[in-house]
Design a protein around this motif. Structure first.
Motif, mmCIF file in Angstrom:
data_model
loop_
_atom_site.group_PDB
_atom_site.id
_atom_site.type_symbol
_atom_site.label_atom_id
_atom_site.label_comp_id
_atom_site.label_asym_id
_atom_site.label_seq_id
_atom_site.Cartn_x
_atom_site.Cartn_y
_atom_site.Cartn_z
ATOM 1 N N ASP A 87 19.432 -5.575 1.969
ATOM 2 C CA ASP A 87 21.330 -6.386 2.038
ATOM 3 C C ASP A 87 22.115 -5.703 2.816
ATOM 4 O OD1 ASP A 87 20.490 -8.192 0.146
ATOM 5 O OD2 ASP A 87 21.247 -7.251 -1.555
ATOM 6 N N GLY A 88 21.425 -5.805 4.244
ATOM 7 C CA GLY A 88 22.499 -4.757 5.447
ATOM 8 C C GLY A 88 22.428 -3.439 5.765
ATOM 9 N N ARG A 89 22.636 -2.555 3.995
ATOM 10 C CA ARG A 89 22.244 -1.478 4.052
ATOM 11 C C ARG A 89 20.551 -1.204 4.405
ATOM 12 N NH1 ARG A 89 23.218 1.589 -0.359
ATOM 13 N NH2 ARG A 89 21.872 -0.238 -1.703
ATOM 14 N N GLU A 90 20.924 0.080 5.692
ATOM 15 C CA GLU A 90 19.670 0.888 5.483
ATOM 16 C C GLU A 90 19.379 2.171 4.039
ATOM 17 O OE1 GLU A 90 16.181 1.201 7.731
ATOM 18 O OE2 GLU A 90 17.765 0.060 8.150
ATOM 19 N N ILE A 91 18.309 1.835 3.651
ATOM 20 C CA ILE A 91 17.886 2.547 2.777
ATOM 21 C C ILE A 91 17.228 3.433 3.299
ATOM 22 C CG2 ILE A 91 17.099 3.331 0.352
ATOM 23 C CD1 ILE A 91 18.276 0.236 -0.533
ATOM 24 N N PRO A 92 16.881 5.031 3.257
ATOM 25 C CA PRO A 92 15.573 6.196 3.837
ATOM 26 C C PRO A 92 14.889 5.912 2.326
ATOM 27 C CG PRO A 92 17.709 7.552 3.368
ATOM 28 C CD PRO A 92 18.392 6.015 3.088
ATOM 29 N N VAL A 93 13.367 6.059 2.901
ATOM 30 C CA VAL A 93 12.045 6.004 2.089
ATOM 31 C C VAL A 93 11.405 7.431 2.488
ATOM 32 C CG1 VAL A 93 10.853 4.873 1.156
ATOM 33 C CG2 VAL A 93 11.909 3.223 1.790
ATOM 34 N N GLN A 94 11.485 8.661 1.655
ATOM 35 C CA GLN A 94 10.396 9.979 2.236
ATOM 36 C C GLN A 94 9.430 9.082 1.496
ATOM 37 O OE1 GLN A 94 12.045 13.248 0.276
ATOM 38 N NE2 GLN A 94 10.487 14.218 1.270
ATOM 39 N N GLY A 95 8.481 8.985 1.975
ATOM 40 C CA GLY A 95 6.872 8.879 1.591
ATOM 41 C C GLY A 95 6.619 7.342 2.743
ATOM 42 N N SER A 96 5.327 7.024 1.847
ATOM 43 C CA SER A 96 5.058 5.941 2.422
ATOM 44 C C SER A 96 4.372 4.746 1.496
ATOM 45 C CB SER A 96 3.138 6.250 3.135
ATOM 46 O OG SER A 96 3.083 5.063 3.775
ATOM 47 N N LEU A 97 5.380 3.876 1.517
ATOM 48 C CA LEU A 97 5.028 2.558 0.612
ATOM 49 C C LEU A 97 3.637 1.948 0.660
ATOM 50 C CD1 LEU A 97 8.884 1.316 0.365
ATOM 51 C CD2 LEU A 97 7.798 2.875 -0.702
ATOM 52 N N LEU A 98 3.210 1.846 1.762
ATOM 53 C CA LEU A 98 1.543 1.600 1.690
ATOM 54 C C LEU A 98 0.970 1.816 0.981
ATOM 55 C CD1 LEU A 98 1.616 0.904 5.589
ATOM 56 C CD2 LEU A 98 2.317 -0.922 4.103
ATOM 57 N N GLN A 99 0.342 1.264 0.359
ATOM 58 C CA GLN A 99 -0.897 1.219 -0.742
ATOM 59 C C GLN A 99 -2.407 1.659 -0.218
ATOM 60 O OE1 GLN A 99 -1.948 -1.375 -4.390
ATOM 61 N NE2 GLN A 99 -0.433 -2.354 -2.426
ATOM 62 N N PRO A 100 -2.795 2.533 -0.735
ATOM 63 C CA PRO A 100 -4.329 3.966 0.510
ATOM 64 C C PRO A 100 -5.629 2.676 -0.155
ATOM 65 C CG PRO A 100 -3.797 4.659 -2.160
ATOM 66 C CD PRO A 100 -2.500 3.806 -1.680
ATOM 67 N N LEU A 101 -6.766 2.357 1.035
ATOM 68 C CA LEU A 101 -7.610 1.619 0.107
ATOM 69 C C LEU A 101 -8.573 2.218 -0.671
ATOM 70 C CD1 LEU A 101 -8.926 1.301 4.290
ATOM 71 C CD2 LEU A 101 -7.792 -0.381 3.220
ATOM 72 N N ARG A 102 -8.391 1.609 -1.448
ATOM 73 C CA ARG A 102 -9.214 1.445 -2.780
ATOM 74 C C ARG A 102 -10.426 -0.211 -3.470
ATOM 75 N NH1 ARG A 102 -6.783 0.052 -7.513
ATOM 76 N NH2 ARG A 102 -7.325 1.922 -8.045
ATOM 77 N N ARG A 103 -10.894 0.391 -4.502
ATOM 78 C CA ARG A 103 -11.697 -0.458 -4.579
ATOM 79 C C ARG A 103 -11.204 -0.577 -5.634
ATOM 80 N NH1 ARG A 103 -14.257 3.074 -1.560
ATOM 81 N NH2 ARG A 103 -15.863 1.846 -0.095
ATOM 82 N N ARG A 104 -10.743 -2.481 -6.107
ATOM 83 C CA ARG A 104 -10.236 -2.505 -7.164
ATOM 84 C C ARG A 104 -10.745 -3.242 -7.868
ATOM 85 N NH1 ARG A 104 -5.298 -6.480 -5.127
ATOM 86 N NH2 ARG A 104 -7.545 -7.575 -4.867
#
Length: 805
Positions: A4-21
């Motif tokens: 919504d027009g604001r920049e929110i810093p993110v510490q760490g990766s939001l990507l999920q690791p490869l895994r066997r679901r």
């Protein structure tokens, strides 16, 4: 991350690791089942497949030839373009890593369906535009390799593709079946095979490389918190998604509220921070499988009601947190629960307040048990009392993690809570203080009932995994409960639908059916011969066969230094017959004897030594009687009918020498001989020396062992007399001992087949006609084996019921 027009810093990766679901594993299983169904159906309907499809096509094929050709051309062009459209989409999306899996799956699918009995057949796709266009298209539509390649590529690229496009492309691929029928064409069975084979290959590729990192709708979670009155300024990844949720810490602007939350986050210790837990679609399948497994393996009182969906599971956790917070025992407050895009669920709560249990002081032990008492007074069970879920604040305990909590909990769930807290507090403060605090807070009856659950089956794996030396801790805790309550024994609570003993009995019953089947096939002929038998001799054989069990019981009673009741030992011999007959080499009978002696007061080493001593004296007595009766017979006999030939003897000797050599060469086997077998041999040798100094006990053991052998011989002699056979008791005794010795090496349970063959051959060697020997041996086996076996099963159950074994 921009929201919504604001920049929110993110510490760490939001990507999920490869895994066997779990979904990936289920996909492989389902694809394999579908492929098996197609193959089975094709084999069953071979020769009628085209007839069935032609009849279906005649019913629904309503299009004219011109319309059919146009539909066929349009669909064929779409099928030809489909893989290239997916490829272009992946390239434009810069999914470079996906291209390798995409190409691998397609290549594997083509190669797999190109293998024939004469080698690998190359695809015959060509661009010969001189012919009709429908001929060019049909070489793709009717070739199973093309269908398999498309299915494999779609399966591999599916997790990366938008859901709408994935559904459209799968619908387009699967449409080749109704299209064929609509245009009055036949759907080749090989095309269906190509579809399922390609799906299976693609599923295997996805399972091998793992599910890719999917986009997490964190921006939507931030907007939902904003609507709840919390403005998020920064995010930090606390735990990446895996078997559990993606956990984020959200820093919020102090006092920034648009609506009243109904809670004061500062009083809760949140410091204007909120913990976000994002549950992905894979948690839904894993949770469903776990619930099904618990339903199949655990009793209904041990399993909570299943959740209809992931949303209901997350809502349940939030509602339980709110309910416990009203008691003043929750370490966090629920802030928001909401479904997100792509099957995700949000659960936001305040930062847990208080000190973790690992940092608690000994004076906090009473607070932990007082908090559990308040929970149980409100009939609430926590269900997951790991150290991370208990926090100390002041002089009170606060609970966290209510995924397994239940309102209106059963007695079983309340007892499980007590057992879990015994382990958790015992790991932190020691077993003795933990048990003492539990007894002081909850009372002796509740702790005794719960301590029966201090077993691996009853304690959740998630708890045992985080506690150091969980098995030793459970043993120490049970010991402390017995000591502090002056209880002699704690009865283990059965939490599973089937106990270990019930499973063993089921296996024994299956073994009984296996060993009884050959005998059942001979029953009609045996019943015909039985009409001519002398029933008085048969009754005598039944009576004297009982001496076999009395002799064995007396010998084992003397070997155990007369420390168990002889009557119970005699009864146990019938149950022993069932266990020995249904297991190879009679190992079940030996195990049951050791179990019986242990359960009746002998230690494990002493019980094993007593059974080993009885077996040793039995072998020595058997050999001595064989020599004695052979001398008494005073005649020669042709024993070639039941003595193996030289080749078999050499083979057996060679195998025995190989086993001896393996035990001498392999270090692990040699250590087993030294550490396990040698002490038992030493115990037996000591017992034999003690027997030499006690003539009365020695004669009692030898007499019991002799009674076992002679009782079997008397039963066979009476059976031969029942059918009019003329043979001396000495001769029958030799046959019984030699035949039994040779048959004891048979791998079949109870020696079925081997015993009959050896005894019939032995009687024939001493001149007994086959017309008498065969029914005599069968009657002998009925009296000494099958009647005791069928009586042994209910006796075994009865002895378990009255706690004799």
């Amino acid at each position: 991350m921009r929201v919504d027009g604001r920049e929110i810093p993110v510490q760490g990766s939001l990507l999920q690791p490869l895994r066997r679901r779990t979904n990936d594993q289920l996909r492989v299983v389902l694809a394999a089942l579908c492929m098996g169904a197609v193959i089975a159906t094709s084999l069953i309907t071979r020769g009628r497949w085209e007839a069935v499809e032609n009849s279906v096509s005649d019913l629904i094929g309503v299009a004219s030839p011109e319309v059919s050709t146009r539909i066929y051309l349009l669909y064929g062009a779409a099928i030809v373009i489909l893989p290239f459209a997916i490829l272009v989409g992946l390239v434009l999306g810069r999914r470079w890593k996906l291209l390798a899996g995409y190409a691998t799956a397609g290549l594997l699918a083509v190669v797999a369906l190109s293998i024939t009995g004469t080698g690998v057949s190359a695809p015959k796709w060509h661009l010969d535009l001189d012919g009709h266009l429908d001929t060019f298209v049909s070489q793709f539509l009717d070739d199973p390799r093309w269908i398999a390649m498309l299915a494999a590529m779609l399966t591999v690229s599916g997790p990366w593709l938008p859901a709408r496009w994935r559904r459209i492309w799968w619908l387009l691929l699967l449409a080749f079946v109704p299209i064929h029928l609509f245009v009055s064409a036949v759907v080749p069975a090989r095309s269906m095979l190509g579809l399922t084979a390609g799906w299976l290959i693609g599923a295997l590729v996805v399972l091998f490389v793992g599910t890719p990192a999917l986009e997490v709708p964190v921006d939507l979670a931030v907007r939902i918190l904003g609507r709840r009155g919390l403005r998020v300024d920064a995010l930090s990844v606390l735990s990446p998604t895996g078997s559990g949720p993606l956990v984020l810490a959200a820093d919020c602007s102090p006092g920034w509220r648009k609506v009243d939350l109904g809670v004061d986050l500062r009083k809760a210790g949140a410091d204007d921070a909120v913990i976000l837990e994002l549950f992905g679609p894979h948690q839904r399948s894993e949770g469903a499988l776990r619930q099904v497994w618990h339903w199949l393996t655990f009793r209904s009182s041990e399993t909570p009601a299943p959740y209809a969906s992931l949303r209901r599971a997350v809502e349940h956790r939030a509602l339980m947190s709110t309910a416990v917070a009203r008691m003043g025992l929750s370490s966090s407050l629920a802030v928001a629960v909401s479904p997100l895009e792509r099957g995700w669920m949000l659960y936001a709560h305040s930062v847990p307040a208080g000190t973790p249990l690992e940092q608690a002081e000994p004076e906090h032990l009473e607070a932990a048990w007082s908090g559990l008492r308040i929970l149980h007074a409100n009939q609430v069970a926590h269900g997951d009392l790991r150290p991370d879920n208990l926090r100390i604040s002041g002089d009170r305990v606060h609970f966290e993690g209510f995924a397994h909590a239940e309102v209106g909990a059963s007695d079983a769930q309340l007892e499980s809570d007590i057992a879990q807290l015994l382990l958790t507090t015992g790991a932190r403060f020691g077993a003795e203080p933990a048990v003492r605090a539990a007894l002081a807070t909850l009372g002796e009856d509740a702790v005794l009932a719960a301590s029966g659950r201090l077993t691996k089956a009853a304690m959740p794996k998630r708890l045992r995994r985080v506690l150091p030396d969980a098995d030793e801790l459970m043993s120490a805790t049970r010991h402390q409960v017995r000591t502090q309550t002056d209880s002699e024994v704690i009865k283990t609570e059965q939490v599973t639908r089937f106990s270990r003993n019930q499973i063993i009995q089921l296996v024994l019953l299956i073994g009984l059916v296996y060993v009884a089947y050959p005998f059942v096939s001979q029953v009609p002929a045996f019943l015909t011969e039985l009409k001519t038998a002398n029933w008085w001799w048969a009754l005598l054989g039944l009576v004297v066969s009982v001496s076999k069990y009395i002799g064995t019981a007396v010998a084992l009673w003397a070997c155990a230094s007369e420390s168990v009741r002889l009557k119970n030992l005699v009864i146990m011999q019938f149950a022993n017959t069932f266990a020995a007959t249904t297991t190879p080499a009679g190992v079940g009978g030996l195990a049951l004897s050791v179990r019986f002696l242990q359960h009746n007061g002998l230690g494990g080493v002493r019980a094993t030594a007593a059974v080993a001593l009885q077996q040793t004296v039995q072998v020595v007595t058997h050999i001595g009687l064989l020599i004695l009766f052979s001398i008494a017979a005073g005649r020669s006999a042709d024993l070639s009918g039941f003595i193996p030939n030289a080749t078999v003897i050499y083979l057996v000797v060679g195998v025995l020498l190989g086993v001896v050599g393996a035990f001498m060469i392999v270090p692990r086997l040699r250590r087993w001989l030294i550490d396990e077998l040698r002490p038992q041999i030493a115990d037996v040798s000591t017992e034999l020396l003690d027997l030499a100094r006690d003539p009365g006990r020695f004669l009692l053991i030898v007499g019991g062992c002799a009674g076992t052998t002679l009782g079997a011989a008397l039963a066979l002699w009476a059976s031969v007399e029942a059918f009019g056979g003329e043979v001396s008791f000495v001769t029958v005794t030799i046959v019984t001992m030699i035949g039994g010795t040779l048959a004891s090496a048979a791998p079949t349970p109870g020696g079925v087949g081997a015993v009959e063959a050896a005894l019939i051959g032995g009687l024939a060697a001493f001149g007994v006609p086959a017309a008498v020997a065969v029914p005599s041996v069968l009657l002998y086996r009925v009296l000494t084996c099958w009647l005791p076996v069928f009586a042994g099963w209910p006796i075994l159950r009865w002895m378990q019921k009255i706690d004799l074994i």
